[in-house]
Design an enzyme around this catalytic site. Structure first.
Site, mmCIF file in Angstrom:
data_model
loop_
_atom_site.group_PDB
_atom_site.id
_atom_site.type_symbol
_atom_site.label_atom_id
_atom_site.label_comp_id
_atom_site.label_asym_id
_atom_site.label_seq_id
_atom_site.Cartn_x
_atom_site.Cartn_y
_atom_site.Cartn_z
ATOM 1 N N ASN A 1 0.817 -1.221 0.000
ATOM 2 C CA ASN A 1 0.000 0.000 0.000
ATOM 3 C C ASN A 1 0.847 1.266 0.000
ATOM 4 O OD1 ASN A 1 0.818 -0.686 2.637
ATOM 5 N ND2 ASN A 1 -0.864 0.466 3.575
ATOM 6 N N ALA B 1 -13.703 -2.762 -1.336
ATOM 7 C CA ALA B 1 -14.456 -1.994 -2.335
ATOM 8 C C ALA B 1 -13.890 -0.590 -2.518
ATOM 9 C CB ALA B 1 -15.928 -1.912 -1.925
ATOM 10 N N HIS B 2 -13.559 0.081 -1.403
ATOM 11 C CA HIS B 2 -13.285 1.512 -1.519
ATOM 12 C C HIS B 2 -11.905 1.819 -2.098
ATOM 13 C CE1 HIS B 2 -10.641 2.744 1.986
ATOM 14 N NE2 HIS B 2 -10.927 1.519 2.338
ATOM 15 N N CYS C 1 -3.819 4.876 7.889
ATOM 16 C CA CYS C 1 -4.438 4.243 9.062
ATOM 17 C C CYS C 1 -4.079 4.939 10.373
ATOM 18 C CB CYS C 1 -4.020 2.784 9.125
ATOM 19 S SG CYS C 1 -4.403 1.938 7.589
ATOM 20 N N THR D 1 -27.078 -8.569 9.037
ATOM 21 C CA THR D 1 -27.833 -8.119 7.874
ATOM 22 C C THR D 1 -26.867 -7.538 6.838
ATOM 23 O OG1 THR D 1 -29.720 -7.621 9.275
ATOM 24 C CG2 THR D 1 -29.673 -6.571 7.108
#
Lengths: 387, 387
Positions: free
Chosen positions: A155, A204-205, A329, A242
């Site tokens: 990264n 995803a991001h 982070c 959920t």
């Protein structure tokens, strides 16, 4: 503040793609709980299963072996546990091997006891050496009871590991092999079978989808970690709770774009190389970390002697340029980069990361170069905020 | 299919509130990683901290003790672990006590060994009895090393537990006390101090926020479970992973609405009571579970002798009415309700759940009554889909 900003921090979070945003809005309006059997529930379920297919396709995987999570850190936390199962039978892993330059979500070893976590060293170029890995595994691995978990691309530096070689070494040692593909997805081709990975971790991001969705993709699904989040048996019992339908739908849309993005990286590479030419011209003694190794086309991690990254970052921000000092982070706390330390660079290395995306333009790089020239000219000792 | 549907399944997932949707869109457009120190990152951070204040306010808590998670199941999975810490010192919990009618995310005991998980029985009305709880704790609890985790209000029946009494019993036994307030939030007043809870679990999507956000709210923050999702040290080290800014912002907006919604429950109660009058008139032998106990104003869980819930649910769906047979979990699989079993009702009890919200209208209840009349008239033995 500038009216228009240059966002050069894609590795922290890529801007949301328009197609992902549209998919999210459609899902938000659909409503319903994807586990409900009524029409509203079935509509939500359909969106999830379409996204599952798209995410599987991005990595040459099978939809039924995609487990959606709330993000890559959750997927990594799920993997880094000694408690697994083969089918329904419990399976206990004894050893975890991580790359010394892995993201903290793998590096800290999760639920493994610290004495059972082994760090695989990387060289000064940031690369794992297959023979060194083989030696470490030979000394410590327990066949069928070990997990090797490394990143595909770093990264901070963008350095791409010799993935297939490490996979082969892991297989020969009888270990499971997991690949953190968070930064690699959409930037280099990824095929779970070709790579020899038992598991891939995706976010995803980082590919233009929303924050709040990630995936653990399994090659076979036969051997799986115990669920981390437990609840109502969703995701075939692998992940309760959920489903975040909107984020998952956005992830699916972004995965479709990411599959195409790999072929467009030459344009990104040209811009990154242009930025590095500017860095070398403005600061001839700058170090670009991992520059000699295979790297992602979008990333540049560099240090200018005497320039404090944290201060420089503020200067760039005031000049309308978003980039980062190390990774994003740890709540904005900036400490020495463990990635650079693993590469043998001392604490003196105070580095800045540029990370680009398909929406990056020549003007963004020009603005970066202009800002860098000013920051370097003002000198490192000075408080940039007062300038 | 009907053009306009009646959504009576709020306990599975409440429709997204307009204010929550707007907050999400604003957050999606803000972009950035909330841990980045540049302007984009700080904008994301601000949205998260505003939401944290709103969620804390909903339960009379302190913002700094709100840990955002991907949902209530994750918060429950985090709590149901023997591995805790007091400050930085490790603390091991030996026993977990759950209500027999708890949601599966607490009921399965998480990472506690099965022999260390004790189920607290509920009566035929669905209520825990403080004296019974006292006796079970006296027999099994280890002071300072036990956790009692119960729901405030049941997701299927809406029955409200004697929360403060159970909290007091737990405290007297020296146990930690956690409250699953997922269904209670926005429906009854909740004040973490008044309730005597050490922890509250909340879910955004049950109060009109988005799926993908939940919270673990601590009363003091001194004693905390070890992180479940590990990564870059976000959420003060309690929960790693890039924050889902949009879902958290939506959660905050929904929390503000939920704080006001509690005072509007009389209207919801009137509609629920109207629905129950219709049930009793159409099916005089119907059972309404927990009807004699304190219940949430919005929930009705009922069974009509001879009427199979799964079949009836399909009939309602075809008639344009979304309701559920038991809870929504477990991927649409419908089995006997563990809540009814815990209340001493046999497998013959095949029950339907109506759950209403502030947007429910008289017309929705009328349509429900009309559909119920038709379904009961056609008889239970018949396949409703063929009707």
């Amino acid at each position: 503040m500038h009216a228009q900003r240059a966002y050069l921090d894609y590795n922290a979070s890529a801007p949301l793609l328009e197609t992902a945003r549209a998919a999210m809005l459609a899902a938000l309006d659909a409503g319903g709980n994807a586990s409900s059997v009524h029409a509203e529930g079935r509509a939500a379920r359909r969106l999830i299963e379409e996204a599952r297919g798209a995410v599987a396709a991005l990595v040459g995987g099978v939809a039924e072996h995609v487990v959606f999570t709330s993000g890559a850190s959750e997927a990594a936390s799920m993997l880094t546990s000694p408690d697994w199962r083969m089918g329904r039978a419990p399976l206990r892993l004894e050893r975890l091997f991580v790359a010394a330059s892995d993201h903290p979500c793998l590096l800290d070893g999760g639920r493994f006891a610290p004495e059972n976590v082994h760090r695989l060293p990387v060289g000064r170029d940031g690369l794992l050496d297959p023979e060194t890995v083989r030696a470490v595994l030979a000394k410590n691995a327990i066949a069928g009871k070990s997990l090797v978990a490394i990143h595909a691309a770093n990264n901070e530096t963008g350095v791409i590991q010799p993935i297939a070689e490490i996979a082969s070494v892991a297989k020969q040692a009888g270990a499971l092999f997991a690949l953190d593909a968070v930064q690699a997805a959409g930037r280099i081709p990824l095929d779970i079978a070709d790579l020899g990975a038992d598991f891939l971790i995706l976010s995803a991001h980082k590919i233009g989808g929303p924050k709040g969705a990630g995936a653990l993709v399994a090659a076979s699904g036969l051997v799986m970690p115990e669920p981390l989040v437990r609840g109502g048996g969703q995701e075939k019992g692998h992940r309760g709770g959920t489903e975040n339908v909107a984020a998952i739908a956005g992830f699916g849309a972004a995965a479709r774009e990411a599959a195409r993005a790999v072929d467009l990286m030459d344009g990104v590479r040209a811009l990154r190389d242009e930025a590095e030419r500017a860095i070398r011209e403005i600061a001839p003694h700058a170090t670009i970390f991992g520059a000699a190794a295979p790297r992602l086309a979008n990333t540049s991690f560099f240090a200018v002697p005497g320039l404090k990254a944290e201060t420089a970052q503020i200067g760039f921000d005031l000049a309308g340029i978003a980039l980062s000092a190390g990774s994003a982070c740890s709540s904005g706390k900036v400490g020495p980069s463990h990635v650079l330390a693993a590469m043998g660079h001392g604490e003196e290395a105070s580095a800045l990361r540029l990370s680009l995306g398909l929406a990056t333009e020549v003007g963004d790089i020009e603005r970066f170069a202009t800002a860098l020239r000013g920051i370097v000219a003002r000198g490192a000792g000075q408080d940039i905020r007062a300038a």
